[in-house]
Design an enzyme around this catalytic site. Structure first.
Site, PDB file in Angstrom:
ATOM      1  N   LYS A 180      -1.198  -9.429   2.590  1.00 60.44           N
ATOM      2  CA  LYS A 180      -2.138  -8.411   2.085  1.00 60.44           C
ATOM      3  C   LYS A 180      -3.257  -9.081   1.293  1.00 60.44           C
ATOM      4  CE  LYS A 180      -2.009  -3.729   0.153  1.00 60.44           C
ATOM      5  NZ  LYS A 180      -2.799  -3.080   1.200  1.00 60.44           N
TER       6      LYS A 180
ATOM      7  N   LEU B 202      -0.083  -5.012   8.811  1.00 57.08           N
ATOM      8  CA  LEU B 202       0.516  -5.041   7.476  1.00 57.08           C
ATOM      9  C   LEU B 202       1.857  -4.303   7.515  1.00 57.08           C
ATOM     10  CD1 LEU B 202      -0.096  -5.939   4.517  1.00 57.08           C
ATOM     11  CD2 LEU B 202      -0.569  -3.535   4.079  1.00 57.08           C
TER      12      LEU B 202
ATOM     13  N   GLU C  77      -3.423  -1.025  13.933  1.00 59.04           N
ATOM     14  CA  GLU C  77      -3.204  -0.133  12.783  1.00 59.04           C
ATOM     15  C   GLU C  77      -4.541   0.479  12.403  1.00 59.04           C
ATOM     16  OE1 GLU C  77      -1.895  -2.541   9.394  1.00 59.04           O
ATOM     17  OE2 GLU C  77      -3.200  -4.168  10.059  1.00 59.04           O
TER      18      GLU C  77
ATOM     19  N   TYR D   9      -3.405  -8.542  -2.853  1.00 59.81           N
ATOM     20  CA  TYR D   9      -3.437  -7.342  -3.678  1.00 59.81           C
ATOM     21  C   TYR D   9      -2.333  -6.380  -3.302  1.00 59.81           C
ATOM     22  CZ  TYR D   9      -5.610  -4.421  -0.003  1.00 59.81           C
ATOM     23  OH  TYR D   9      -5.855  -3.705   1.138  1.00 59.81           O
TER      24      TYR D   9
HETATM   25  N1  PDD Z   1      -3.953  -0.205   2.292  1.00 62.61           N
HETATM   26  N2  PDD Z   1      -2.391  -1.419   6.979  1.00 62.61           N
HETATM   27  C1  PDD Z   1      -3.458  -1.851   6.275  1.00 62.61           C
HETATM   28  C2  PDD Z   1      -4.472  -2.694   6.962  1.00 62.61           C
HETATM   29  C3  PDD Z   1      -3.584  -1.495   4.915  1.00 62.61           C
HETATM   30  O1  PDD Z   1      -4.642  -1.936   4.204  1.00 62.61           O
HETATM   31  C4  PDD Z   1      -2.605  -0.657   4.312  1.00 62.61           C
HETATM   32  C5  PDD Z   1      -2.679  -0.266   2.870  1.00 62.61           C
HETATM   33  C6  PDD Z   1      -1.516  -0.217   5.101  1.00 62.61           C
HETATM   34  C7  PDD Z   1      -0.429   0.655   4.536  1.00 62.61           C
HETATM   35  O2  PDD Z   1       0.405  -0.070   3.658  1.00 62.61           O
HETATM   36  P1  PDD Z   1       1.147   0.644   2.441  1.00 62.61           P
HETATM   37  O3  PDD Z   1       1.941   1.741   3.030  1.00 62.61           O
HETATM   38  O4  PDD Z   1       1.990  -0.424   1.876  1.00 62.61           O
HETATM   39  O5  PDD Z   1       0.068   1.150   1.505  1.00 62.61           O
HETATM   40  C8  PDD Z   1      -1.438  -0.631   6.424  1.00 62.61           C
HETATM   41  C9  PDD Z   1      -4.090   0.074   0.878  1.00 62.61           C
HETATM   42  C10 PDD Z   1      -3.564   1.400   0.495  1.00 62.61           C
HETATM   43  C11 PDD Z   1      -5.525  -0.174   0.449  1.00 62.61           C
HETATM   44  O6  PDD Z   1      -6.074  -1.152   0.917  1.00 62.61           O
HETATM   45  O7  PDD Z   1      -6.065   0.574  -0.384  1.00 62.61           O
END
Ligand code: PDD
Length: 286
Positions: free
Chosen positions: A150, A206, A182, A33
């Site tokens: 992801k 991620l 994270e 996703y």
């Molecule tokens: N989550 N680490 C994890 C485990 C994440 O699920 C996310 C993002 C990030 C940050 O990635 P980005 O900057 O590309 O959004 C880091 C999204 C926002 C979610 O699951 O809703």
């Protein structure tokens, strides 16, 4: 009010959108996703999300459901049709279904399933939560070893958020072998003596699209960055801390496991980075 959503080539009212019960996203979490934010009715860093989606699909040998241009057109149409000024576009691609449950992947000509929907979030940029800052707890990181992909395996991150909620906090940072990996849905940072510290990229975390942009903007603002492993104790002794994600941009952290950082309010560097990120991203939005 019912949203218009996108499912496998069709724009439909959300109540009419359907996916097979045999879809591997549903049965096996065999799906990836992306979440792209929308500010002023425009997409933030669409290119970064499209590139990471392609990488996630490639790593799992999953077919691309459509071209990048088609993906952009679908995002834009949903934002427009649903009147989103501030919010998110959620995109999910699964390996689809060949009409039964089986651990073995379906044949290569099985088309992937693609679903997109919008979430309306007025006040996303001018968020009260960001003005207050987040309280964090730390929990063990027991996720699988390919967190760079992801995938929709989000049960443990959901449990982490619930553990935080039960503890009266806002979110959790995950810790493996003594080091912070994270946040449940964001990348984690602390700031000490003007230096921003965050874990380096690997399969353990991620590769955040917001992380990449914020580190670039921090470097441009002459801020020092160290990409290295760090512990919860080190972060607790920091001047300030923050997280980054597409859904919350730069979110100041004011407390870790009950220990207040600095004076317990959002720190100056996190606050400045949030402003820079919002400004620059809005200018570059498409
Ligand atoms: N989550 N680490 C994890 C485990 C994440 O699920 C996310 C993002 C990030 C940050 O990635 P980005 O900057 O590309 O959004 C880091 C999204 C926002 C979610 O699951 O809703």
């Amino acid at each position: 009010m019912s949203r218009t959503v996108y499912v496998n080539g069709e724009y439909l009212p959300e109540e009419d959108a359907k996916i097979s019960i045999f879809d591997r996203g549903f049965l096996m979490a065999d799906a990836v996703y992306e979440v792209t934010s929308v500010l002023d009715g425009k997409l933030i860093d669409f290119e970064g999300h499209a590139v990471r989606l392609k990488r996630s699909l490639d790593e799992l040998e999953m077919a691309e459901p459509c071209s990048k241009d088609e993906l952009l057109a679908i995002h834009r149409k949903l934002v427009e049709d649903n009147g989103i000024v501030e919010g998110l576009v959620y995109l999910q691609v699964s390996r689809g279904s060949d009409g039964d449950r089986d651990f073995v992947f379906p044949s290569e000509d099985t088309p992937p399933s693609i679903v997109l929907f919008t979430q309306n979030k007025p006040g996303l940029a001018d968020s009260p939560a960001a003005k207050k800052g987040a309280k964090i707890i730390s929990i063990e990181d027991i996720r699988w070893g390919r967190r760079d992909i992801k995938t929709v395996q989000l049960l443990y991150p959901s449990m982490g958020k619930m553990m935080a909620k039960k503890a009266g906090a806002d979110d959790a940072w995950l810790v493996e072998d003594g080091y912070v990996t994270e946040g449940t849905s964001n990348n984690a940072y602390f700031v000490k003596d003007g230096v921003i510290v965050t874990r380096p990229l690997s399969n353990d975390i991620l590769h955040g699209i917001t992380r990449k942009a914020v580190l670039r903007m921090a470097a441009e603002a002459q801020l020092k960055i160290e990409e290295r492993l760090f512990t919860v104790e080190e972060a607790q002794c920091a001047d300030e801390a923050f997280t980054t994600s597409a859904s919350a941009f730069v979110m100041p952290v004011v407390e870790i496991d009950g220990v207040a950082l600095g004076d317990g309010t959002p720190g100056p560097i996190a606050t400045r980075l949030r402003e820079i990120y919002l400004d620059e991203s809005k200018k570059a939005a498409i």
